[in-house]
Motif scaffolding. Sequence first.
Motif, PDB file in Angstrom:
ATOM      1  N   MET A  73       0.839  -1.189   0.000  1.00 56.02           N
ATOM      2  CA  MET A  73       0.000   0.000   0.000  1.00 56.02           C
ATOM      3  C   MET A  73       0.879   1.245   0.000  1.00 56.02           C
ATOM      4  SD  MET A  73      -2.959  -1.137   2.722  1.00 56.02           S
ATOM      5  CE  MET A  73      -3.925   0.316   2.383  1.00 56.02           C
ATOM      6  N   GLU A  74       0.476   2.227  -0.807  1.00 55.02           N
ATOM      7  CA  GLU A  74       1.268   3.441  -0.938  1.00 55.02           C
ATOM      8  C   GLU A  74       0.770   4.525   0.007  1.00 55.02           C
ATOM      9  OE1 GLU A  74       1.072   4.597  -4.970  1.00 55.02           O
ATOM     10  OE2 GLU A  74       2.190   2.857  -5.729  1.00 55.02           O
ATOM     11  N   ASN A  75       1.689   5.436   0.347  1.00 60.30           N
ATOM     12  CA  ASN A  75       1.309   6.568   1.175  1.00 60.30           C
ATOM     13  C   ASN A  75       0.323   7.469   0.429  1.00 60.30           C
ATOM     14  OD1 ASN A  75       2.981   5.699   3.202  1.00 60.30           O
ATOM     15  ND2 ASN A  75       4.705   6.995   2.592  1.00 60.30           N
ATOM     16  N   LEU A  76      -0.472   8.207   1.200  1.00 67.16           N
ATOM     17  CA  LEU A  76      -1.473   9.101   0.635  1.00 67.16           C
ATOM     18  C   LEU A  76      -0.949  10.532   0.702  1.00 67.16           C
ATOM     19  CD1 LEU A  76      -4.662   7.615   2.359  1.00 67.16           C
ATOM     20  CD2 LEU A  76      -3.810   7.136   0.054  1.00 67.16           C
ATOM     21  N   GLN A  77      -0.870  11.184  -0.475  1.00 63.17           N
ATOM     22  CA  GLN A  77      -0.398  12.567  -0.511  1.00 63.17           C
ATOM     23  C   GLN A  77      -1.587  13.513  -0.523  1.00 63.17           C
ATOM     24  OE1 GLN A  77       2.156  13.579  -3.777  1.00 63.17           O
ATOM     25  NE2 GLN A  77       2.746  15.555  -2.891  1.00 63.17           N
ATOM     26  N   CYS A  78      -1.592  14.420   0.438  1.00 58.86           N
ATOM     27  CA  CYS A  78      -2.669  15.409   0.533  1.00 58.86           C
ATOM     28  C   CYS A  78      -2.402  16.557  -0.436  1.00 58.86           C
ATOM     29  CB  CYS A  78      -2.760  15.920   1.971  1.00 58.86           C
ATOM     30  SG  CYS A  78      -4.032  17.171   2.241  1.00 58.86           S
ATOM     31  N   GLN A  79      -3.414  17.353  -0.685  1.00 61.52           N
ATOM     32  CA  GLN A  79      -3.265  18.516  -1.559  1.00 61.52           C
ATOM     33  C   GLN A  79      -2.268  19.524  -1.010  1.00 61.52           C
ATOM     34  OE1 GLN A  79      -7.060  20.242  -2.613  1.00 61.52           O
ATOM     35  NE2 GLN A  79      -8.012  18.242  -2.889  1.00 61.52           N
ATOM     36  N   CYS A  80      -2.097  19.486   0.318  1.00 67.42           N
ATOM     37  CA  CYS A  80      -1.131  20.400   0.930  1.00 67.42           C
ATOM     38  C   CYS A  80       0.301  19.917   0.742  1.00 67.42           C
ATOM     39  CB  CYS A  80      -1.430  20.592   2.407  1.00 67.42           C
ATOM     40  SG  CYS A  80      -1.136  19.113   3.425  1.00 67.42           S
ATOM     41  N   GLY A  81       0.471  18.691   0.203  1.00 67.90           N
ATOM     42  CA  GLY A  81       1.787  18.146  -0.042  1.00 67.90           C
ATOM     43  C   GLY A  81       2.278  17.175   1.013  1.00 67.90           C
ATOM     44  N   HIS A  82       1.551  17.046   2.113  1.00 65.57           N
ATOM     45  CA  HIS A  82       1.991  16.154   3.187  1.00 65.57           C
ATOM     46  C   HIS A  82       1.742  14.698   2.807  1.00 65.57           C
ATOM     47  CE1 HIS A  82       2.946  14.964   7.312  1.00 65.57           C
ATOM     48  NE2 HIS A  82       1.875  14.183   7.290  1.00 65.57           N
ATOM     49  N   MET A  83       2.719  13.827   3.085  1.00 72.54           N
ATOM     50  CA  MET A  83       2.589  12.398   2.818  1.00 72.54           C
ATOM     51  C   MET A  83       2.058  11.706   4.073  1.00 72.54           C
ATOM     52  SD  MET A  83       3.494  12.137  -0.314  1.00 72.54           S
ATOM     53  CE  MET A  83       3.616  10.359  -0.463  1.00 72.54           C
ATOM     54  N   ASN A  84       0.899  11.072   3.930  1.00 69.24           N
ATOM     55  CA  ASN A  84       0.250  10.396   5.059  1.00 69.24           C
ATOM     56  C   ASN A  84       0.369   8.881   4.919  1.00 69.24           C
ATOM     57  OD1 ASN A  84      -1.458  12.701   6.508  1.00 69.24           O
ATOM     58  ND2 ASN A  84      -1.653  13.006   4.297  1.00 69.24           N
ATOM     59  N   PRO A  85       0.500   8.163   6.040  1.00 70.69           N
ATOM     60  CA  PRO A  85       0.560   6.701   5.975  1.00 70.69           C
ATOM     61  C   PRO A  85      -0.726   6.136   5.383  1.00 70.69           C
ATOM     62  CG  PRO A  85       1.206   7.493   8.153  1.00 70.69           C
ATOM     63  CD  PRO A  85       0.638   8.660   7.416  1.00 70.69           C
ATOM     64  N   PRO A  86      -0.647   4.983   4.718  1.00 75.44           N
ATOM     65  CA  PRO A  86      -1.857   4.367   4.166  1.00 75.44           C
ATOM     66  C   PRO A  86      -2.867   4.077   5.266  1.00 75.44           C
ATOM     67  CG  PRO A  86      -0.024   2.813   4.176  1.00 75.44           C
ATOM     68  CD  PRO A  86       0.542   4.147   4.496  1.00 75.44           C
ATOM     69  N   GLY A  87      -4.148   4.319   4.966  1.00 68.36           N
ATOM     70  CA  GLY A  87      -5.210   4.102   5.944  1.00 68.36           C
ATOM     71  C   GLY A  87      -5.601   5.345   6.696  1.00 68.36           C
ATOM     72  N   THR A  88      -4.920   6.486   6.423  1.00 69.61           N
ATOM     73  CA  THR A  88      -5.243   7.732   7.118  1.00 69.61           C
ATOM     74  C   THR A  88      -6.521   8.341   6.534  1.00 69.61           C
ATOM     75  OG1 THR A  88      -2.882   8.136   7.437  1.00 69.61           O
ATOM     76  CG2 THR A  88      -4.364   9.993   7.788  1.00 69.61           C
ATOM     77  N   ASN A  89      -7.412   8.811   7.390  1.00 70.15           N
ATOM     78  CA  ASN A  89      -8.669   9.424   6.943  1.00 70.15           C
ATOM     79  C   ASN A  89      -8.581  10.943   6.841  1.00 70.15           C
ATOM     80  OD1 ASN A  89     -10.066   6.951   6.813  1.00 70.15           O
ATOM     81  ND2 ASN A  89     -10.438   7.005   9.012  1.00 70.15           N
ATOM     82  N   LEU A  90      -7.854  11.546   7.790  1.00 74.16           N
ATOM     83  CA  LEU A  90      -7.688  13.005   7.804  1.00 74.16           C
ATOM     84  C   LEU A  90      -6.212  13.331   7.717  1.00 74.16           C
ATOM     85  CD1 LEU A  90     -10.165  13.942  10.693  1.00 74.16           C
ATOM     86  CD2 LEU A  90     -10.631  13.939   8.233  1.00 74.16           C
ATOM     87  N   CYS A  91      -5.869  14.276   6.875  1.00 72.64           N
ATOM     88  CA  CYS A  91      -4.470  14.647   6.711  1.00 72.64           C
ATOM     89  C   CYS A  91      -3.873  15.048   8.054  1.00 72.64           C
ATOM     90  CB  CYS A  91      -4.342  15.800   5.718  1.00 72.64           C
ATOM     91  SG  CYS A  91      -2.654  16.418   5.507  1.00 72.64           S
ATOM     92  N   GLU A  92      -2.682  14.501   8.343  1.00 75.94           N
ATOM     93  CA  GLU A  92      -2.036  14.786   9.626  1.00 75.94           C
ATOM     94  C   GLU A  92      -1.600  16.247   9.727  1.00 75.94           C
ATOM     95  OE1 GLU A  92       0.010  10.400  10.398  1.00 75.94           O
ATOM     96  OE2 GLU A  92       1.152  11.991   9.403  1.00 75.94           O
ATOM     97  N   SER A  93      -1.465  16.921   8.593  1.00 73.35           N
ATOM     98  CA  SER A  93      -0.974  18.296   8.607  1.00 73.35           C
ATOM     99  C   SER A  93      -2.103  19.315   8.611  1.00 73.35           C
ATOM    100  CB  SER A  93      -0.067  18.526   7.394  1.00 73.35           C
ATOM    101  OG  SER A  93       0.389  19.867   7.359  1.00 73.35           O
ATOM    102  N   CYS A  94      -2.990  19.254   7.603  1.00 71.21           N
ATOM    103  CA  CYS A  94      -4.003  20.295   7.471  1.00 71.21           C
ATOM    104  C   CYS A  94      -5.402  19.857   7.880  1.00 71.21           C
ATOM    105  CB  CYS A  94      -4.039  20.804   6.030  1.00 71.21           C
ATOM    106  SG  CYS A  94      -4.640  19.580   4.830  1.00 71.21           S
ATOM    107  N   GLY A  95      -5.644  18.548   7.962  1.00 73.83           N
ATOM    108  CA  GLY A  95      -6.946  18.058   8.387  1.00 73.83           C
ATOM    109  C   GLY A  95      -7.915  17.780   7.265  1.00 73.83           C
ATOM    110  N   ARG A  96      -7.493  17.921   5.983  1.00 73.58           N
ATOM    111  CA  ARG A  96      -8.390  17.623   4.875  1.00 73.58           C
ATOM    112  C   ARG A  96      -8.836  16.153   4.913  1.00 73.58           C
ATOM    113  NH1 ARG A  96      -4.895  21.127   1.846  1.00 73.58           N
ATOM    114  NH2 ARG A  96      -6.029  22.755   0.702  1.00 73.58           N
TER     115      ARG A  96
END
Length: 552
Positions: free
Chosen positions: A1-24
């Motif tokens: 499983m690949e990491n999830l990149q948010c629109q803000c550019g933060h790379m989140n671990p797979p399975g994350t629902n809300l961006c760890e940085s901005c909360g999207r």
Amino acid sequence: MENLQCQCGHMNPPGTNLCESCGRSLTEKEQNSKLVDMRYEGTARRSQTYNKSIIDKIWNFFSSVKVGVSIIIVLLVAAAIGTILPQQAFVPATTEATIKDYYADTYGSIGRVYHYLGFHDLYSSFWFIALVGMLAISLIIASLDRFVPLYKSLKNQRVLRHPSFMDKQRIYGSGAGAEDTLEKAEVKLKELKYNIRTDKNGLLAEKGRFSRWGPYVNHIGLIIFLFGVMLRMMPGFYVDESLWLREGETRAIPEVPGYYLESKGFELENYTGEGGEEVFGEALDRVGTVAKNYQTDVVLYQKAEDALPGAADGQEMVKEYPIRVNQPLKFDGYAIYQMDYRLDELKAMTFALTNKETEESLGELTIDLIDPVDTYELENGATVELLGYYPDFSGFEDGEPQTATPLPNNPGFLVKLITPETPEGETSFITIQNTVEPLGDNDFKLTFLSADTRDVSGLTVRKDSTLPILGLGGLIFMIGVAQGMYFNHRRFWIQQKADGTILLAGHTNKNWFGLKKDLDQVVEYASLPAYTDQQDEIDKAEKAEKEGEALS
């Protein structure tokens, strides 16, 4: 499983629902929901991310709350079944038969199955301890699966959050604000004991974060408690044994290596109803006797360090002590309690070998009912051979005498009587009330003369080194209960845009009334925009929708 990149550019671990940085919102479900799911702050949990290796599958199995609850239900059902028949510790003390035979003889097939499955000693059975161990593993894995991502998320949470995170909080408000709104809000929130963090045009106020760890503190207490329970299976940590000690007898103390106990005598004192004991008059009239005190005067011995194995004189006296009810003998962490007694147990029986026709006695013999010998030499060349001894004679089976227990309750003797007149010997089977001559009439018989008795003390040997561990686990558990029940985690996010617009959001894990009460004070003092409880609006909309469907 690949990491999830948010629109803000933060790379989140797979399975994350809300961006760890901005909360999207990163998942379609979160994007379509009216309120964000703040459980575990929307972070990724290992059990919901990996499911490839055997370790992943084991982790996912034990991290499930359903599995933990199922194990608890099985333990409760097993504990309930364990109350149907008495536990081994409560088997009547009047028997010294094997536990297996006791359950089979007393309760039939049900008792046999009950014993085979280990319900007779439930809390020490291997499968019950295994279930307790599985519950402990479930608690550990479930706690780590949730605690680690939650801790990381709360520790690294950002002050500034995306507007989509703010407007999906249950408490939300937006509107115009003054230039000093953030400064005033910060002052008021500090008065309310909130911890404040600021970043550019944003403010994060937080207090009561420690309450989020209440369930995990509960789990730690339970794990320690279960560890103490499992330690009871380890030798030396927990002892609960019965010891029947006869007057004048010295026996090794079970589960206490190197110690012996000698009974010097047993004393029983009953209430008489005289001398100020009138209060027991009604009980005496009803049951006849009421025990005032019963005690065993004992001598405690310890095996000498330089004693040879099996040496009779290799014991050193430690102390003399009268064991009474609630006044146990204590030594080296052990305690010996007076729990029960048996009066007038047969110790020895004396017989006379007599001629049945002339009543002439050829001598007397005394049979020790605890340790009888095989041959008794009498006067005039007579001999009595003990061919068989049955302490608790219960009848014949296929012509063979049987004994119900090893206790001398109803002794039976198969003897061979040899006299000068009968050199080949005569066979008799003797009980207290009857004599059987299986090979025909005999010329001689054994005549009962007297019996010696002695009292027997029922003692319980106990040691529990796990009590401090159990107490510590219980204390930590109660701390976790108080931590989770009486405190709550409250947070406010306040941001001011370049055009002066104020965004306000609030969240708590419980007690929304208390959160709103604090927020009302801040709104009034800092002139914050009015806020709404979006959950109330959602509930009203759902209610109206249901009413509309009902009318249609």
